[in-house]
Design a protein around this motif. Structure first.
Motif, PDB file in Angstrom:
ATOM      1  N   VAL A 117       0.883  -1.320   0.041  1.00 38.68           N
ATOM      2  CA  VAL A 117      -0.031   0.108  -0.145  1.00 38.68           C
ATOM      3  C   VAL A 117       0.877   1.219   0.055  1.00 38.68           C
ATOM      4  CG1 VAL A 117      -2.155   1.236   1.069  1.00 38.68           C
ATOM      5  CG2 VAL A 117      -1.753  -1.286   1.237  1.00 38.68           C
ATOM      6  N   LEU A 145      -1.721  -1.341  -3.951  1.00 40.41           N
ATOM      7  CA  LEU A 145      -2.602  -0.217  -3.848  1.00 40.41           C
ATOM      8  C   LEU A 145      -1.688   1.207  -3.935  1.00 40.41           C
ATOM      9  CD1 LEU A 145      -4.790  -1.416  -0.957  1.00 40.41           C
ATOM     10  CD2 LEU A 145      -5.157  -1.825  -3.489  1.00 40.41           C
ATOM     11  N   ASP A 171      -2.313  -7.637  -8.955  1.00 42.82           N
ATOM     12  CA  ASP A 171      -3.598  -6.685  -9.042  1.00 42.82           C
ATOM     13  C   ASP A 171      -3.214  -5.341  -8.569  1.00 42.82           C
ATOM     14  OD1 ASP A 171      -6.077  -5.557  -8.743  1.00 42.82           O
ATOM     15  OD2 ASP A 171      -6.583  -7.077  -7.193  1.00 42.82           O
ATOM     16  N   ARG A 173      -4.266  -1.550  -8.273  1.00 44.32           N
ATOM     17  CA  ARG A 173      -5.375  -0.706  -8.022  1.00 44.32           C
ATOM     18  C   ARG A 173      -4.923   0.660  -7.705  1.00 44.32           C
ATOM     19  NH1 ARG A 173      -9.753  -4.381  -4.718  1.00 44.32           N
ATOM     20  NH2 ARG A 173      -9.497  -6.290  -5.827  1.00 44.32           N
ATOM     21  N   CYS A 175      -5.908   4.343  -6.473  1.00 48.28           N
ATOM     22  CA  CYS A 175      -7.228   4.742  -5.657  1.00 48.28           C
ATOM     23  C   CYS A 175      -7.301   6.531  -5.698  1.00 48.28           C
ATOM     24  CB  CYS A 175      -7.412   4.574  -4.205  1.00 48.28           C
ATOM     25  SG  CYS A 175      -7.320   2.801  -4.361  1.00 48.28           S
ATOM     26  N   TYR A 190     -10.258   3.255  -8.712  1.00 46.18           N
ATOM     27  CA  TYR A 190     -11.395   3.165  -7.639  1.00 46.18           C
ATOM     28  C   TYR A 190     -11.421   4.712  -7.096  1.00 46.18           C
ATOM     29  CZ  TYR A 190     -10.908  -1.568  -7.742  1.00 46.18           C
ATOM     30  OH  TYR A 190     -11.062  -2.957  -8.305  1.00 46.18           O
ATOM     31  N   VAL A 194      -7.127   4.545   0.039  1.00 44.71           N
ATOM     32  CA  VAL A 194      -6.268   3.282  -0.237  1.00 44.71           C
ATOM     33  C   VAL A 194      -6.912   2.236   0.582  1.00 44.71           C
ATOM     34  CG1 VAL A 194      -4.193   3.283  -1.600  1.00 44.71           C
ATOM     35  CG2 VAL A 194      -4.289   4.050   0.640  1.00 44.71           C
ATOM     36  N   GLN A 195      -6.862   2.684   1.931  1.00 39.13           N
ATOM     37  CA  GLN A 195      -7.256   1.705   2.871  1.00 39.13           C
ATOM     38  C   GLN A 195      -8.593   1.402   3.054  1.00 39.13           C
ATOM     39  OE1 GLN A 195      -6.072   4.875   3.700  1.00 39.13           O
ATOM     40  NE2 GLN A 195      -6.825   5.843   5.321  1.00 39.13           N
ATOM     41  N   GLN A 197      -9.722  -0.047   0.464  1.00 37.29           N
ATOM     42  CA  GLN A 197      -9.779  -1.115  -0.458  1.00 37.29           C
ATOM     43  C   GLN A 197      -9.636  -2.569   0.390  1.00 37.29           C
ATOM     44  OE1 GLN A 197      -9.711  -1.703  -3.637  1.00 37.29           O
ATOM     45  NE2 GLN A 197     -10.336   0.338  -3.587  1.00 37.29           N
ATOM     46  N   LEU A 200     -12.767  -4.689   0.665  1.00 37.45           N
ATOM     47  CA  LEU A 200     -12.903  -5.339  -0.516  1.00 37.45           C
ATOM     48  C   LEU A 200     -11.981  -6.549  -0.664  1.00 37.45           C
ATOM     49  CD1 LEU A 200     -13.166  -2.585  -3.538  1.00 37.45           C
ATOM     50  CD2 LEU A 200     -15.018  -3.879  -2.126  1.00 37.45           C
ATOM     51  N   LEU A 201     -10.812  -6.503  -0.100  1.00 37.21           N
ATOM     52  CA  LEU A 201      -9.800  -7.459  -0.021  1.00 37.21           C
ATOM     53  C   LEU A 201      -9.674  -8.545   1.143  1.00 37.21           C
ATOM     54  CD1 LEU A 201      -6.725  -5.146  -1.257  1.00 37.21           C
ATOM     55  CD2 LEU A 201      -7.722  -6.943  -2.440  1.00 37.21           C
TER      56      LEU A 201
END
Ligand code: FAD
Length: 243
Positions: A117, A145, A171, A173, A175, A190, A194-195, A197, A200-201
């Motif tokens: 992240v 992320l 993956d 992503r 944000c 998205y 970031v956090q 996510q 979802l994860l």
């Protein structure tokens, strides 16, 4: 100035309106040996009598094996000592550097998934780790992320997307904390921090090792959420970008 070595600026380009990508090399021509995830420090001479030398750190963005240059991504802080010096620097200018330092590196460990992240230039170490991550992608998953304010602030996303295209287990992503338009987002984009996510994860201490790098506020907020999910300090590697 102990343990410093002179470096010269080879090239500087803008990665985003507020981030400058620097390529430097050691004046003696030797490559800098480092482990992806580490950082270097610039040492600026004291400005006046009684003042101290100023030291500022930057994560290495260099992708090992790609070139011998020392690549860094520098976010602009208005009036900042290093920011003003390094944003004004031109090819041929020399600086004193030391390093590499730091322990935000991949270790011999086998989580089922890495969640890496970052906010802004905090993603730099993960760019450097890409080849090492790729070697692990056949037996584990990696989620990267990156949190930025606006689309124009996304740095190195082409590098991450290229790896994500080649390795389905990666993956990536992106944000955005300050975009609001949902309809124009691509699959990897998205809205929100970031956090966010994590919902979802669904990271768990049995599955995941989490790295957090960049803005101290993001790191504290993300770490709190991970602690609530049962993570210990050893399972959350943190590097705060503080002066
Ligand atoms: C291990 C480590 C790695 C780092 N890696 C990177 C990196 O890869 N890229 C990068 O850009 N930075 C990185 N940093 C941050 C970097 O070292 C400097 O702190 C940053 O560039 C600001 O330095 P400055 O001399 O320009 O500003 P300073 O002279 O230190 O600060 C000027 C003023 O701005 C404030 N300020 C400082 N930083 C910020 C900020 N981010 N946002 C808003 N206000 C601020 C200060 O409180 C001060 O009032 C890293 C820091 C650490 C500890």
């Amino acid at each position: 100035m102990q343990n410093t070595f002179p470096v010269t600026l080879v090239e500087a380009t803008l990665l985003t309106p507020r981030v400058r990508h620097l390529k430097l090399k050691r004046l003696d021509g030797t490559p800098l040996e480092f482990t992806p995830g580490q950082f270097v420090s610039f040492h600026f001479a004291a400005q006046g009598e009684g003042e101290k030398e100023v030291r500022r750190s930057y994560s290495l963005a260099s992708i090992p094996g790609k070139s011998n240059e020392i690549e860094l991504a520098l976010g602009y802080v208005k009036g900042g000592i290093a920011s003003e010096a390094l944003f004004a620097a031109e090819p041929g200018d020399t600086f004193n550097m030391s390093g590499p330092y730091g322990r935000l590196i991949l270790r011999d460990e086998a989580p089922k998934r890495y969640i890496l992240v970052a906010t802004n230039t905090g993603v730099t170490p993960y760019r450097s780790m890409l080849p090492a991550l790729a070697e692990r992608l056949h037996h584990l998953k990696v989620v990267i992320l990156l949190g930025v304010q606006k689309k124009e602030d996304a740095l190195y996303s082409a590098d991450f997307l290229a790896y994500a295209k080649q390795y389905p287990n990666l993956d990536f992503r992106l944000c955005y904390s300050r975009e609001t338009e949902k309809d124009t987002l691509q699959a990897f984009e998205y809205l929100g921090y970031v956090q966010a996510q994590f919902d979802l994860l669904d990271p768990t201490p049995d599955n995941d090792i989490v790295y957090l790098c960049g803005n101290p506020n993001m790191i504290d907020a993300a770490y709190e959420l991970l602690k609530e999910r049962g993570f210990s300090a050893q399972q959350v590697r943190r590097e705060k970008y503080v002066s």
